[in-house]
Design a protein around this motif. Structure first.
Motif, PDB file in Angstrom:
ATOM      1  N   THR A   1      91.261  41.410 -21.901  1.00 32.71           N
ATOM      2  CA  THR A   1      91.789  40.045 -21.928  1.00 32.71           C
ATOM      3  C   THR A   1      90.663  39.025 -22.007  1.00 32.71           C
ATOM      4  N   LEU A   2      89.616  39.239 -21.245  1.00 32.53           N
ATOM      5  CA  LEU A   2      88.493  38.314 -21.240  1.00 32.53           C
ATOM      6  C   LEU A   2      87.764  38.307 -22.576  1.00 32.53           C
ATOM      7  N   GLU A   3      87.561  39.479 -23.164  1.00 28.83           N
ATOM      8  CA  GLU A   3      86.829  39.555 -24.430  1.00 28.83           C
ATOM      9  C   GLU A   3      87.574  38.853 -25.557  1.00 28.83           C
ATOM     10  N   GLN A   4      88.910  38.828 -25.478  1.00 25.35           N
ATOM     11  CA  GLN A   4      89.704  38.167 -26.507  1.00 25.35           C
ATOM     12  C   GLN A   4      89.916  36.682 -26.212  1.00 25.35           C
ATOM     13  N   GLY A   5      89.580  36.251 -25.015  1.00 25.62           N
ATOM     14  CA  GLY A   5      89.819  34.864 -24.626  1.00 25.62           C
ATOM     15  C   GLY A   5      88.545  34.114 -24.312  1.00 25.62           C
ATOM     16  N   LEU A   6      88.156  34.120 -23.025  1.00 28.11           N
ATOM     17  CA  LEU A   6      86.961  33.390 -22.611  1.00 28.11           C
ATOM     18  C   LEU A   6      85.703  33.900 -23.292  1.00 28.11           C
ATOM     19  N   GLY A   7      85.703  35.169 -23.638  1.00 24.90           N
ATOM     20  CA  GLY A   7      84.524  35.751 -24.280  1.00 24.90           C
ATOM     21  C   GLY A   7      84.260  35.225 -25.671  1.00 24.90           C
ATOM     22  N   GLN A   8      85.215  34.495 -26.249  1.00 25.84           N
ATOM     23  CA  GLN A   8      85.065  33.954 -27.600  1.00 25.84           C
ATOM     24  C   GLN A   8      84.855  32.441 -27.600  1.00 25.84           C
ATOM     25  N   TRP A   9      84.487  31.880 -26.454  1.00 26.99           N
ATOM     26  CA  TRP A   9      84.424  30.420 -26.308  1.00 26.99           C
ATOM     27  C   TRP A   9      83.009  29.988 -25.907  1.00 26.99           C
ATOM     28  N   ALA A  10      82.212  29.613 -26.878  1.00 25.21           N
ATOM     29  CA  ALA A  10      80.819  29.275 -26.618  1.00 25.21           C
ATOM     30  C   ALA A  10      80.649  27.771 -26.439  1.00 25.21           C
ATOM     31  N   ASN A  11      79.620  27.393 -25.672  1.00 21.34           N
ATOM     32  CA  ASN A  11      79.276  25.982 -25.492  1.00 21.34           C
ATOM     33  C   ASN A  11      78.475  25.478 -26.682  1.00 21.34           C
ATOM     34  N   ALA A  12      78.726  24.236 -27.041  1.00 22.39           N
ATOM     35  CA  ALA A  12      77.941  23.614 -28.104  1.00 22.39           C
ATOM     36  C   ALA A  12      76.636  23.033 -27.579  1.00 22.39           C
ATOM     37  N   GLU A  13      76.615  22.643 -26.300  1.00 23.59           N
ATOM     38  CA  GLU A  13      75.453  21.998 -25.700  1.00 23.59           C
ATOM     39  C   GLU A  13      74.736  22.953 -24.752  1.00 23.59           C
ATOM     40  N   PRO A  14      73.419  22.827 -24.634  1.00 26.54           N
ATOM     41  CA  PRO A  14      72.687  23.651 -23.659  1.00 26.54           C
ATOM     42  C   PRO A  14      73.019  23.230 -22.231  1.00 26.54           C
ATOM     43  N   TYR A  15      72.727  24.116 -21.297  1.00 25.90           N
ATOM     44  CA  TYR A  15      72.950  23.825 -19.877  1.00 25.90           C
ATOM     45  C   TYR A  15      71.671  24.060 -19.097  1.00 25.90           C
ATOM     46  N   VAL A  16      71.315  23.079 -18.294  1.00 28.30           N
ATOM     47  CA  VAL A  16      70.201  23.201 -17.350  1.00 28.30           C
ATOM     48  C   VAL A  16      70.677  22.602 -16.043  1.00 28.30           C
ATOM     49  N   VAL A  17      70.616  23.359 -14.974  1.00 30.13           N
ATOM     50  CA  VAL A  17      71.105  22.873 -13.694  1.00 30.13           C
ATOM     51  C   VAL A  17      70.360  21.600 -13.293  1.00 30.13           C
ATOM     52  N   VAL A  18      71.114  20.617 -12.805  1.00 31.74           N
ATOM     53  CA  VAL A  18      70.535  19.338 -12.406  1.00 31.74           C
ATOM     54  C   VAL A  18      69.972  19.474 -10.998  1.00 31.74           C
ATOM     55  N   LEU A  19      68.652  19.288 -10.871  1.00 25.06           N
ATOM     56  CA  LEU A  19      67.988  19.540  -9.599  1.00 25.06           C
ATOM     57  C   LEU A  19      67.121  18.361  -9.192  1.00 25.06           C
ATOM     58  N   ASP A  20      66.796  18.317  -7.927  1.00 27.69           N
ATOM     59  CA  ASP A  20      65.809  17.395  -7.377  1.00 27.69           C
ATOM     60  C   ASP A  20      64.766  18.209  -6.628  1.00 27.69           C
ATOM     61  N   ASP A  21      63.493  17.904  -6.848  1.00 32.63           N
ATOM     62  CA  ASP A  21      62.459  18.531  -6.043  1.00 32.63           C
ATOM     63  C   ASP A  21      62.413  17.879  -4.667  1.00 32.63           C
ATOM     64  N   TYR A  22      61.804  18.580  -3.728  1.00 32.64           N
ATOM     65  CA  TYR A  22      61.706  18.066  -2.360  1.00 32.64           C
ATOM     66  C   TYR A  22      60.860  16.801  -2.320  1.00 32.64           C
ATOM     67  N   GLN A  23      61.334  15.848  -1.535  1.00 29.30           N
ATOM     68  CA  GLN A  23      60.562  14.643  -1.259  1.00 29.30           C
ATOM     69  C   GLN A  23      60.780  14.258   0.189  1.00 29.30           C
ATOM     70  N   ALA A  24      59.707  14.043   0.908  1.00 26.99           N
ATOM     71  CA  ALA A  24      59.817  13.651   2.314  1.00 26.99           C
ATOM     72  C   ALA A  24      60.191  12.170   2.400  1.00 26.99           C
ATOM     73  N   PHE A  25      61.147  11.871   3.252  1.00 29.48           N
ATOM     74  CA  PHE A  25      61.570  10.496   3.490  1.00 29.48           C
ATOM     75  C   PHE A  25      61.286  10.149   4.952  1.00 29.48           C
ATOM     76  N   PRO A  26      60.951   8.909   5.226  1.00 30.37           N
ATOM     77  CA  PRO A  26      60.751   8.517   6.637  1.00 30.37           C
ATOM     78  C   PRO A  26      62.082   8.483   7.385  1.00 30.37           C
ATOM     79  N   GLY A  27      62.029   8.771   8.663  1.00 36.95           N
ATOM     80  CA  GLY A  27      63.233   8.676   9.476  1.00 36.95           C
ATOM     81  C   GLY A  27      63.727   7.236   9.563  1.00 36.95           C
ATOM     82  N   LYS A  28      65.026   7.073   9.723  1.00 40.04           N
ATOM     83  CA  LYS A  28      65.577   5.723   9.760  1.00 40.04           C
ATOM     84  C   LYS A  28      66.945   5.762  10.424  1.00 40.04           C
TER      85      LYS A  28
END
Length: 911
Positions: free
Chosen positions: A693-720
């Motif tokens: 079922t998957l191979e005939q359905g979702l398996g045939q549906w490709a994305n047109a755009e690339p995907y890169v997970v949206v991330l933030d690197d660590y940054q120290a913030f002052p306490g407040k």
């Protein structure tokens, strides 16, 4: 307060010979009473009713004790006593002085609830003789030996007040309490279970103890054990614990108060701070044991279902309201049918009220249809089947039937539901949905009132004479939830378009199967300025597809016995699925059709926009939403439009209003596909057919755009310290937050996880809960959490508490002292060992839930891992010692860097 059967046969008798206990083998003092569909009732000599529902399909057991006492039994000046006693039952006995610690150390998921007709206590836990024995001994002990001490009452009083104040923050809940009070002049159903503040604050400890000794007795209780356990051994243990309690000499007199037939419309007007309006109404109805009870269940669906109910079509689809709801209070004595509509502030409430009442009370001119009844019955039956097929839910659900007169009402009313006709529903609607039977607000005399049928008690035993039930149900396998077995039993694969798949097939009760599909879209740059457009796209997917309306989609899922939920944002979509083995391929096909061919109807687009704006408006004066927004805006370091930017409520409303349907369609066409995603399936299914079922359905549906997970690197913030005032709110919110430079696979991650569990994430015996809730009674909900990032070393530690604004200084002092003690003196070896055992039991319990396991497999694939990672995490927890745990806490937690947030009515209730 908000929400084809067969006959007994030879094969069934044989099953009982294997699973049950022959009468000759029963322990002395135990008598078998009756059996229905895998549940056997026993009676002890002291009057205790015992229900055993063995089921080996999950490695868990649930113990539930229901006492037939709730707010209905409270006398004048005693309102809230049943609920207050529920709190004190966790305070210990001479033999079990630390009940909450024992619950935690045994890895149990416990709770207690109070309602009009009953109070119940339950704990679910990984199945073992030791865990079950402890639970039975503890419950038997606290049935008659709970301390119910003055000191515990004093410390818990602020917690109860805090819980009371939490309810005061919700105008819809407050309005419902006042409507119920107006609807019932004499009956205690008109009094909120939490009680009057004056009664709770002035409760006499001697009266509370007398209430406890009167109602907490074996002849007024039912013990339910459901899940995996040995029946014969369990009966012996029950007789050896509960059976040793003497039968009380006192006699419980039945309650006899019933309200007279209501003789005119009543109305309540509530004025207080808020950002959305409500129209609510209750109509007096019948008791749960009445033959008409299922007809009321169907009527509630016909009127209040979303999106097929009449109120939804009249109010939501026309833009008069943002949401509607309905609930039939099926109680031991005549209850009510409750109806509600949420309305934006800029709408004319009078117009909504008139349309609301016309929809409900003109049902005589617009009779209930066969299609409406069939749809409602299917939805209700699916809910019943889902509950019955889950040992934990079923064991707890029996509390309601027990309180309503007999546990077998669960099955009787299910069978009655199948026989409900449109004429039945129309009859009760015409009889009860009339103005003189309605409470909307103030009482108004009527010259010639139309009366509803007089309320009558129903003899549940008479209704159940000769009833046998249905023995035809499906057993499941005993499944080992260790990571090694999960890894061994799981098939891992990748479809041609890139979709990752994990298939874990096993026998389950009722042939149930769970699946979770996650799809991921875009990059930080390509999604710039598209957050709300993406929210609309995800939210509208199941509201219309090629050739199918929203209602038709829902009806199709109901026919497939499927519960499917779509949720997502601009960066991705999650589809949660529950169905049965034979319907999984068809359900996946339907989900695929919806995903690949959404219609995005203009009418549904408008409804989504209005509901989204209402959510924003409600958040403006909700302390929790305000605190969260204030906190995360402090950490803003990206421009508006970036997905990592936290918007103000005004900005969010502006962005929602700017979205067009064309933008939503364009977003879908550009970003949606299954190349970047995961699907996990757990339960009873055929892997070969699912893969095809998957191979005939979702398996045939490709994305047109690339995907890169949206991330933030660590940054120290002052306490407040951040603060925002909100008027007319009895409950305040505290949040604390500190970013941490650590990732989930760091060698110290699991030691830090264990330390945080003991500090504040465990049950009510964590350091924070013990001090702030248990000792000082300042908060109903307090704890900490650790969010470990699975992609980059940028995690977070947080803490939270709700409290009365005037107690802010005491809360801050207690929180600061706990943190200082933990970082200065460290956690003790005993605490760490107890926390280690509890955390491991909690993880096992989570893996025993198929929905949760599917989600875990989904996440593992996203992280390019498999179940061996779970084993590594468990091993690291077990290897952690006091030195490593305390070192991790000291290294990462820095109170000077805590960002703390306080939101509440501090001006009116000065700390």
């Amino acid at each position: 307060m908000r929400k084809s059967m067969g006959r007994w046969g030879v094969a069934w008798l044989g099953l009982w010979m294997v699973q049950g206990v022959l009468a000759s083998a029963l322990p002395p003092g135990v008598t078998e009473v009756t059996r229905v569909e895998g549940v056997t009732e026993y009676r002890l000599a002291n009057g205790l009713q015992v229900l055993l529902a063995p089921d080996d399909s999950k490695p868990t057991t649930t113990v539930n004790v229901t006492y037939r006492v709730g707010s209905r039994m409270e006398s004048y000046g005693e309102t809230g006593m049943a609920h207050l006693l529920e709190h004190l039952m966790f305070k210990g006995t001479p033999k079990h002085p630390d009940i909450m610690g024992g619950l935690t150390s045994h890895g149990m998921r416990p709770n207690g609830t109070t309602w009009f007709d009953r109070t119940n206590y339950f704990e679910s836990f990984p199945a073992s003789d030791a865990n079950l024995d402890w639970a039975l001994k503890m419950e038997a002990d606290r049935m008659v030996h709970s301390n119910v001490a003055r000191k515990d009452l004093d410390s818990e009083m602020t917690v109860v007040r805090n819980e009371m104040e939490r309810g005061e923050n919700d105008p819809g809940d407050v309005l419902m309490d006042k409507i119920m009070a107006a609807a019932f002049q004499w009956h205690n159903y008109g009094k909120s279970t939490i009680g009057a503040r004056s009664d709770v604050e002035n409760v006499n400890i001697a009266h509370l103890q007398a209430f406890y000794h009167k109602y907490y007795q074996p002849d007024n209780a039912t013990l339910v054990v459901a899940g995996r356990f040995d029946t014969a051994r369990t009966l012996r243990e029950i007789q050896g614990t509960f059976g040793q309690i003497a039968r009380p000499r006192r006699v419980l007199e039945p309650t006899y108060t019933l309200d007279p037939v209501q003789d005119g419309e009543r109305q309540v007007i509530l004025r207080r701070v808020g950002d959305v309006q409500y129209v609510e109404a209750v109509y007096h109805a019948v008791a749960a044991a009445s033959p008409d009870s299922p007809a009321f269940e169907v009527l509630a669906q016909v009127l209040g279902d979303t999106p097929t109910g009449r109120l939804h079509k009249t109010l939501v689809e026309t833009g008069l309201a943002t949401s509607i709801g309905a609930d039939y209070f099926n109680l031991a004595e005549p209850g009510v049918l409750f109806l509600q509509a949420e309305v934006r502030k800029d709408q004319k409430l009078d117009d909504v009220r008139d349309a609301f009442l016309a929809t409900v009370e003109k049902i005589k001119e617009q009779p209930v249809t066969a299609q409406e009844v069939a749809r409602a019955e299917a939805n209700l039956r699916n809910d019943i089947d889902t509950t019955f097929n889950d040992p934990e839910k079923f064991g707890i659900a029996l509390s309601t039937a027990i309180a309503n007169g007999d546990w077998r009402l669960f099955f009787l009313n299910r069978d009655r539901l199948a026989k409900v006709t449109p004429a039945d529903v129309q009859r009760v609607a015409v009889s009860y949905l009339i103005p003189s039977n309605r409470t909307l607000g103030l009482f108004i005399p009527t010259a010639n009132p139309l009366r509803a049928p007089a309320p009558q008690r129903v003899d549940a035993e008479a209704q159940l004479q000769g009833y046998q039930g249905n023995p035809d149900y499906q057993e499941g396998e005993a499944f080992d939830v260790s990571p090694a077995n999960i890894q061994k039993r799981t098939q891992w694969m990748t479809l041609p378009d890139g979709l990752k798949v994990a298939l874990l097939s096993k026998k389950t009760r009722g042939n149930t199967v769970h699946a979770q599909l996650s799809l991921h879209f875009g990059t930080a740059d390509s999604l710039l300025g598209k957050e709300q457009v993406g929210n609309f796209a995800a939210g509208l997917l199941d509201r219309g597809a090629d050739g199918m309306t929203r209602s038709e989609i829902q009806d199709k899922f109901t026919a497939l016995k499927a519960q499917v939920a779509f949720s997502g944002s601009a960066t991705g979509l999650t589809v949660s699925i529950q169905t049965v083995k034979e319907n999984l391929p068809a359900t996946l096909d339907l989900v695929t059709h919806i995903l690949r061919h959404p219609a995005f109807p203009e009418s549904e687009f408008k409804q989504w926009r209005e509901a989204s704006l209402a959510d924003v408006e409600e958040s403006r004066s909700d302390p929790q939403a305000m605190a969260s927004n204030l906190l995360h805006r402090y950490f803003n370091r990206h421009p508006r439009g970036d997905l990592r930017y936290t918007a103000t409520f005004d900005e969010t409303a502006e962005d929602i209003k700017a979205v067009t349907r064309d933008q939503v369609v364009q977003f879908y066409q550009r970003f949606y596909g299954a190349s970047h995603g995961e699907l996990a399936v757990v339960g009873d299914f055929d892997p070969v057919s699912v893969r095809a079922t998957l191979e005939q359905g979702l398996g045939q549906w490709a994305n047109a755009e690339p995907y890169v997970v949206v991330l933030d690197d660590y940054q120290a913030f002052p306490g407040k310290t951040l603060q925002e005032d909100v008027a007319d709110k009895a409950n305040a919110v505290f949040l604390a937050w500190q970013p941490l430079p650590i990732k989930d696979d760091d060698p110290q991650a699991q030691a830090l996880t264990l330390g945080n569990y003991v500090l504040g994430e465990g049950f009510l015996n964590s350091r924070l809960a013990t001090r702030i809730r248990q000792k000082e009674g300042l908060s109903y909900g307090v704890g900490s959490f650790l969010r470990l990032n699975d992609q980059v070393p940028n995690s977070a530690f947080g803490a939270y508490a709700i409290y009365a604004p005037q107690n802010r200084a005491r809360l801050v002092k207690a929180f600061d002292e706990v943190i200082a003690q933990v970082l200065g003196q460290g956690l003790t070896p005993a605490e760490i060992e107890a926390g280690k055992a509890a955390l491991m039991q909690s993880r096992k319990l989570s893996r025993a839930q198929d929905r949760s396991l599917a989600a875990q497999l989904d996440k593992l694939m996203f992280d390019r891992r498999d179940a061996t990672f779970l084993a590594q995490q468990d091993d690291q927890v077990m290897a952690a010692d006091p030195a490593s745990v305390n070192q991790a806490l000291k290294q990462y937690l820095d109170p000077a860097r805590f960002v703390t947030v306080y939101v509440g009515d501090f001006a009116a209730r000065k700390p």
